[in-house]
Design an enzyme around this catalytic site. Sequence first.
Site, PDB file in Angstrom:
ATOM      1  N   GLY A 191     -78.284  47.105  29.901  1.00 12.85           N
ATOM      2  CA  GLY A 191     -77.301  46.057  29.688  1.00 12.85           C
ATOM      3  C   GLY A 191     -75.857  46.473  29.584  1.00 12.85           C
ATOM      4  CE1 TYR A 207     -79.996  44.145  38.564  1.00 17.34           C
ATOM      5  CE2 TYR A 207     -77.884  44.715  37.583  1.00 17.34           C
ATOM      6  CZ  TYR A 207     -79.257  44.658  37.510  1.00 17.34           C
ATOM      7  OH  TYR A 207     -79.893  45.122  36.393  1.00 17.34           O
ATOM      8  CB  CYS A 234     -74.664  27.091  57.619  1.00 14.43           C
ATOM      9  SG  CYS A 234     -74.639  27.926  59.202  1.00 14.43           S
ATOM     10  CD  GLU A 235     -76.206  27.475  51.167  1.00 11.00           C
ATOM     11  OE1 GLU A 235     -75.722  27.126  50.076  1.00 11.00           O
ATOM     12  OE2 GLU A 235     -77.376  27.779  51.342  1.00 11.00           O
ATOM     13  CD  GLU A 260     -86.186  48.967  29.302  1.00 13.96           C
ATOM     14  OE1 GLU A 260     -85.704  47.883  29.690  1.00 13.96           O
ATOM     15  OE2 GLU A 260     -87.242  49.026  28.663  1.00 13.96           O
ATOM     16  N   PRO A 261     -80.985  51.697  31.332  1.00 10.75           N
ATOM     17  CG  PRO A 261     -79.641  53.603  31.532  1.00 10.75           C
ATOM     18  CD  PRO A 261     -80.946  53.119  30.956  1.00 10.75           C
ATOM     19  N   GLY A 262     -79.324  50.079  34.043  1.00  8.57           N
ATOM     20  CA  GLY A 262     -79.343  49.867  35.489  1.00  8.57           C
ATOM     21  C   GLY A 262     -77.920  49.874  36.026  1.00  8.57           C
ATOM     22  NE  ARG A 263     -74.188  44.684  35.168  1.00  5.84           N
ATOM     23  CZ  ARG A 263     -74.396  43.529  35.829  1.00  5.84           C
ATOM     24  NH1 ARG A 263     -73.750  43.271  36.936  1.00  5.84           N
ATOM     25  NH2 ARG A 263     -75.236  42.638  35.341  1.00  5.84           N
ATOM     26  CE1 TYR A 316     -76.811  35.937  38.211  1.00  8.27           C
ATOM     27  CE2 TYR A 316     -75.895  37.630  39.633  1.00  8.27           C
ATOM     28  CZ  TYR A 316     -76.976  37.054  39.002  1.00  8.27           C
ATOM     29  OH  TYR A 316     -78.207  37.612  39.157  1.00  8.27           O
TER      30      TYR A 316
HETATM   31  N1  LLP Z   1     -84.351  46.304  31.307  1.00  7.01           N
HETATM   32  C1  LLP Z   1     -84.765  45.029  31.497  1.00  7.01           C
HETATM   33  C2  LLP Z   1     -86.017  44.580  30.885  1.00  7.01           C
HETATM   34  C3  LLP Z   1     -83.989  44.146  32.274  1.00  7.01           C
HETATM   35  O1  LLP Z   1     -84.387  42.888  32.448  1.00  7.01           O
HETATM   36  C4  LLP Z   1     -82.783  44.611  32.874  1.00  7.01           C
HETATM   37  C5  LLP Z   1     -81.961  43.725  33.708  1.00  7.01           C
HETATM   38  C6  LLP Z   1     -82.415  45.961  32.655  1.00  7.01           C
HETATM   39  C7  LLP Z   1     -83.216  46.766  31.859  1.00  7.01           C
HETATM   40  C8  LLP Z   1     -81.159  46.555  33.252  1.00  7.01           C
HETATM   41  O2  LLP Z   1     -80.008  45.920  32.804  1.00  7.01           O
HETATM   42  P1  LLP Z   1     -78.573  46.485  33.242  1.00  7.01           P
HETATM   43  O3  LLP Z   1     -78.386  47.829  32.599  1.00  7.01           O
HETATM   44  O4  LLP Z   1     -78.556  46.596  34.706  1.00  7.01           O
HETATM   45  O5  LLP Z   1     -77.635  45.479  32.747  1.00  7.01           O
HETATM   46  N2  LLP Z   1     -78.609  40.312  38.837  1.00  7.01           N
HETATM   47  C9  LLP Z   1     -77.720  40.269  37.702  1.00  7.01           C
HETATM   48  C10 LLP Z   1     -78.214  41.173  36.583  1.00  7.01           C
HETATM   49  C11 LLP Z   1     -79.600  40.854  36.103  1.00  7.01           C
HETATM   50  C12 LLP Z   1     -80.115  41.790  35.034  1.00  7.01           C
HETATM   51  C13 LLP Z   1     -81.554  41.552  34.741  1.00  7.01           C
HETATM   52  N3  LLP Z   1     -82.189  42.485  33.852  1.00  7.01           N
HETATM   53  C14 LLP Z   1     -76.317  40.612  38.161  1.00  7.01           C
HETATM   54  O6  LLP Z   1     -76.115  40.841  39.354  1.00  7.01           O
HETATM   55  O7  LLP Z   1     -75.382  40.615  37.365  1.00  7.01           O
END
Ligand code: LLP
Length: 422
Positions: free
Chosen positions: A244, A378, A350-351, A281-284, A324
């Site tokens: 997050g 993402y 086409c939107e 659990e970092p993603g972004r 978003y």
């Molecule tokens: N763990 C769980 C259980 C999650 O649901 C998520 C993201 C993460 C970790 C990773 O979160 P992050 O570090 O990436 O914030 N598509 C949206 C973001 C959706 C996030 C969903 N869950 C966007 O483009 O902003």
Amino acid sequence: MLPGAPHLVRNGAGTLTLDGLALADLAREFGSPLYVYSQQAMLDALAPYQRALAGRRHQICYAMKANSNLAVLQTFARAGCGLDIVSGGELLRAQAAGVPGEHIVFSGVGKTPAEMRAALQYGVRCFNVESLPELDTLSAEAVAQGRRAPVSLRVNPDVDAGTHPYISTGLRDNKFGVPHDAARAAYRHAASLPGLEVVGIDCHIGSQITQIAPYLDALDRLLDLVEALADDGIPLHHIDVGGGLGIRYADEDPPAADALIAQLLQRLDARGHGQRELLMEPGRSLVGNAGVLLTQVQVLKPGPSKNFCIVDAAMNDLVRPAMYEAWMAIEACQARPGPATTWDVVGPVCESGDWIGRERALAVQPGDVLAVLSAGAYGMAMASNYNTRPRAAEVLIVGGQPQLVREREQVAQLFAGERLLA
Ligand code: LLP
């Protein structure tokens, strides 16, 4: 400073570069639209996590939903990360990238029995379970395989992460997790089931979080439960605080990962939980600013109230703006002299919702290449084939060299599985 700096730099000649490579040249070589990522930028984003957790029992599980390209998974796996997965498809990708089960946590609110079976067979380290029925189904599946499934309950701590409603996940009204006040009973139920082994607790309160306070609130709520469960004779070995952490798209100022982690560790220590393993659990925050989407200007269409700059990338390539109303920086890959015009940068779909950026001051001509910044997370992961548009190619810059890590999709692939009527 551009989001993505110091890897993303505009040099003295006005050329936008990633790891020293001119992005317009990459678009010419590999075609457009094109996702380009810097491996070094990913590793540099990971470094503060690793530095802050060094000497502690921990595992960083990259949330692969943010960018699941196999080469990206390999990058993080070789750097010592595990993965957070949310589907059977992601499990297969993790396998293809050679990530062992003991480094994988399986999250998600609607795991199917088939997905559970596959993950049990692969020996994932933990199932992050989100409901009582899921506990029962998982236990039955594990018993049928003669195994015990390691479980953690995703607790919904009901804290406001202060982010966009679509990506806020830790509030009472969200579909995610077990409510905090129901978690103790759910754990007792889990501990009574023959196919489960209770190992941890987790939460994930949202995405693009730019403050530390919601994390500390959530951690406190989890620790209250950990302590109550210890009294119930249910010891928990790890605490997973989810992902997050936000990045800078425009002028956001999220905390650095090491600053966040220092405060989390301090709180764990202060409450006497310093010995517990910490999972994240970092993603972004690991990939977002490591990548750009390159797109070529097709047509300039000045109008009475708006000027449209129509590019060859669309909402199917990058849906975040449409979905978003996300603001993502757009830069010309080669600066032009002369005055800028205000454009709405839009795709050919086409939107009217098909836009990438609104009211952007750009000096552009047809044929120019633009870069949409902060597109490493993402972006490609959410791409679709709407309007029968093949998905873009992906390039990863490794040691200063561009490597094609995903071929451009061919239109014929898009309907290869369809059948004409007899
Ligand atoms: N763990 C769980 C259980 C999650 O649901 C998520 C993201 C993460 C970790 C990773 O979160 P992050 O570090 O990436 O914030 N598509 C949206 C973001 C959706 C996030 C969903 N869950 C966007 O483009 O902003």
